[in-house]
Scaffold this motif. Sequence first.
Motif, PDB file in Angstrom:
ATOM      1  N   ASP A 474       0.996  -1.221   0.186  1.00  0.00           N
ATOM      2  CA  ASP A 474       0.229   0.034   0.148  1.00  0.00           C
ATOM      3  C   ASP A 474       1.010   1.354  -0.390  1.00  0.00           C
ATOM      4  N   ALA A 475       2.056   1.332   1.164  1.00  0.00           N
ATOM      5  CA  ALA A 475       2.629   1.791   0.375  1.00  0.00           C
ATOM      6  C   ALA A 475       3.211   2.222  -0.323  1.00  0.00           C
ATOM      7  N   GLU A 476       3.672   1.705  -1.395  1.00  0.00           N
ATOM      8  CA  GLU A 476       4.627   1.811  -3.030  1.00  0.00           C
ATOM      9  C   GLU A 476       4.054   1.821  -3.263  1.00  0.00           C
ATOM     10  N   HIS A 477       2.662   1.406  -3.731  1.00  0.00           N
ATOM     11  CA  HIS A 477       1.199   1.994  -4.449  1.00  0.00           C
ATOM     12  C   HIS A 477       0.174   2.559  -4.599  1.00  0.00           C
ATOM     13  N   ASN A 478       0.207   3.040  -2.979  1.00  0.00           N
ATOM     14  CA  ASN A 478      -0.797   4.317  -3.122  1.00  0.00           C
ATOM     15  C   ASN A 478      -2.051   3.452  -3.079  1.00  0.00           C
ATOM     16  N   SER A 479      -2.267   2.273  -2.504  1.00  0.00           N
ATOM     17  CA  SER A 479      -3.619   1.097  -2.842  1.00  0.00           C
ATOM     18  C   SER A 479      -4.237   1.062  -1.761  1.00  0.00           C
ATOM     19  N   HIS A 480      -5.406   0.355  -1.612  1.00  0.00           N
ATOM     20  CA  HIS A 480      -6.049   0.106  -0.405  1.00  0.00           C
ATOM     21  C   HIS A 480      -6.185  -1.150  -0.207  1.00  0.00           C
ATOM     22  N   LEU A 481      -5.208  -1.777  -0.357  1.00  0.00           N
ATOM     23  CA  LEU A 481      -5.308  -3.244   0.003  1.00  0.00           C
ATOM     24  C   LEU A 481      -5.470  -3.737   1.631  1.00  0.00           C
ATOM     25  N   LEU A 482      -4.907  -2.497   2.410  1.00  0.00           N
ATOM     26  CA  LEU A 482      -5.353  -2.879   3.828  1.00  0.00           C
ATOM     27  C   LEU A 482      -6.872  -2.816   4.030  1.00  0.00           C
ATOM     28  N   LEU A 483      -7.044  -1.863   3.328  1.00  0.00           N
ATOM     29  CA  LEU A 483      -9.140  -1.301   3.626  1.00  0.00           C
ATOM     30  C   LEU A 483      -9.840  -2.449   3.183  1.00  0.00           C
ATOM     31  N   THR A 484      -9.304  -2.735   2.199  1.00  0.00           N
ATOM     32  CA  THR A 484     -10.293  -4.131   1.724  1.00  0.00           C
ATOM     33  C   THR A 484      -9.801  -5.057   2.296  1.00  0.00           C
ATOM     34  N   LEU A 485      -9.210  -5.497   3.030  1.00  0.00           N
ATOM     35  CA  LEU A 485      -8.928  -6.444   4.152  1.00  0.00           C
ATOM     36  C   LEU A 485      -9.780  -6.358   4.921  1.00  0.00           C
ATOM     37  N   LYS A 486      -9.661  -4.862   5.388  1.00  0.00           N
ATOM     38  CA  LYS A 486     -10.138  -4.963   6.674  1.00  0.00           C
ATOM     39  C   LYS A 486     -12.262  -4.784   7.185  1.00  0.00           C
ATOM     40  N   VAL A 487     -12.615  -4.597   5.553  1.00  0.00           N
ATOM     41  CA  VAL A 487     -14.350  -4.798   5.003  1.00  0.00           C
ATOM     42  C   VAL A 487     -14.520  -6.382   4.844  1.00  0.00           C
ATOM     43  N   LEU A 488     -13.322  -7.062   4.264  1.00  0.00           N
ATOM     44  CA  LEU A 488     -13.866  -8.155   3.760  1.00  0.00           C
ATOM     45  C   LEU A 488     -13.943  -8.742   5.181  1.00  0.00           C
TER      46      LEU A 488
END
Length: 547
Positions: A474-488
């Motif tokens: 997420d830090a390198e690509h400015n993505s939101h995978l951690l948010l996706t995991l939390k919502v899942l």
Amino acid sequence: MLNENFTFTIKDVLKRPLFQDADVAAGHNGLLHPVQWVHILETPGGYSFLNGGELVLSTASGFGKDSRERLCYLRELIKKRAAGLCIELGSVIGEIPQDMIELAEQHDFPLIAFKKPVHFVNITMDLHETIMYRHIEAMRDLEKYSLDIQRLTLETQSIKKVLYNFHKFTNEQTFFINLDNSSLFIPEMSQSIEKDFVHSFKTSIPHTDISGQNKKTLSISEGEQILYQPIMAMGHALSYIGVILHDHDPDQFLYLSLDYTATSMAQILLRKMFAEERFIDNQHRILDDILQDKIKDKEHIQTLLGVKNKKDSPPSYLPIILEMKQGSDYYDQQTDSPFHDLIGIFRLVITRCGFRAFILSKGYRVYLLLIERDEGDNSDIRKKSKKVALELEKSCKKAFGAEVGIRLGIGRISCNYHQINLHFEEAEQMMRFPSESSTLLFDELGVYRLFIQNNTFALNSFINDYLGPILEYDAEHNSHLLLTLKVLLNSCSKQEAAEILYIRRQTLYQRLEKLKRMIGEDKFMPHNRLCLELAIHAYEWLNKPIH
């Protein structure tokens, strides 16, 4: 005596030589209206010059011939709270009209008729001179009373003596009502009447007035009212002082004398509170020894605290730590405590909330051990403890200013007195909880109780083991995978998760496959799912919430 020296009524006016040929046509029940000034008003347009309390003089030349105009004129005088109206009978009005008499009687408004011509300028000069003389005399009496009450405050700690002095000065029925203890009345009334009065007073004053500073009036019955004022200290009403008035309204001198008396009583009550605090210094030492774990025996601790078992169980207690800060910088703990003058107020607040308090002040911290006075369940204690916390914070804000921050930590409710020091450690841990949180009690923290232990290294290691690759990506690509995991993890289905994230289900599946490759598919197994959720909570604890 205040009333005899100052209050100048319509009844007194009628005794003046220039009023020997005057008759009261209506409003006999209003003859005790105080006269503040004299004003000549001939036309209906001059009402804006009236402030209330004026005796109005008129020949009725501007309104007397028309019934509608004269009633309008009289209504405006009544509305402006004039003391009364004097009309010179003559060519305009030969006698007071019946319609004016009826209206004046309806409002107990004195309506006076001059049967012979009079010089209004002579009346004005005479009454103004009399009013000013009485005003000056009242100011002298008030100044003397102020000095007497100051001297009495220095010489005595007796509230009763101060109240008696107030009664002697005002010549009114005076009372002192303590919200927590007994009350005083001078002159004394029957016990049943005093009891009913106190109950009625306590139920009549607005709840918001408990911390108010304004003088207020309450109507008792027709012709009777009370003027009261809270006795304030550090933003809290310690008690109330007042007078019962019969058939007259309070004047500015009664307001001032009431204020002087309330200030003097506040000084006496504060001195008493500080004296009581000196007597409980031993309690401070006891609490200090308990905090340092110098006393370990449960029965010994209960004996020192004066705690007795009820129904085979001691009353519950609650530990609180209060700390002052400014911005993000805490004050030096070695500095003399700023809470010295507030300890008595803290004890008053705690007592009113249903607890007995042991208080220890150390630097810019205060340790409070609250012991329940009445039997009740823990939910009730929680409610009362949050009220205590709110009132303590308000007291500090009023004493030190709104810019000074106050931090509170509250440990668990318990009946195990040999574990008091351990529950104060919980309160200490609460001090590290984010200040923006609304949670106050340690046992309401849930899983966060595990995070506030002093082991940040272990917590970061746990987060890195379960979320490290995701955080790096997420830090390198400015993505939101951690948010996706939390919502899942928080959603009941993938469809719901996709809707929350505003993405298509196919996109969600792609992200899920990427997450499994990063942290391993086994992390999504039931026995590891809880660890993922805890790791996310821990990350949010150490950082900002994930949005």
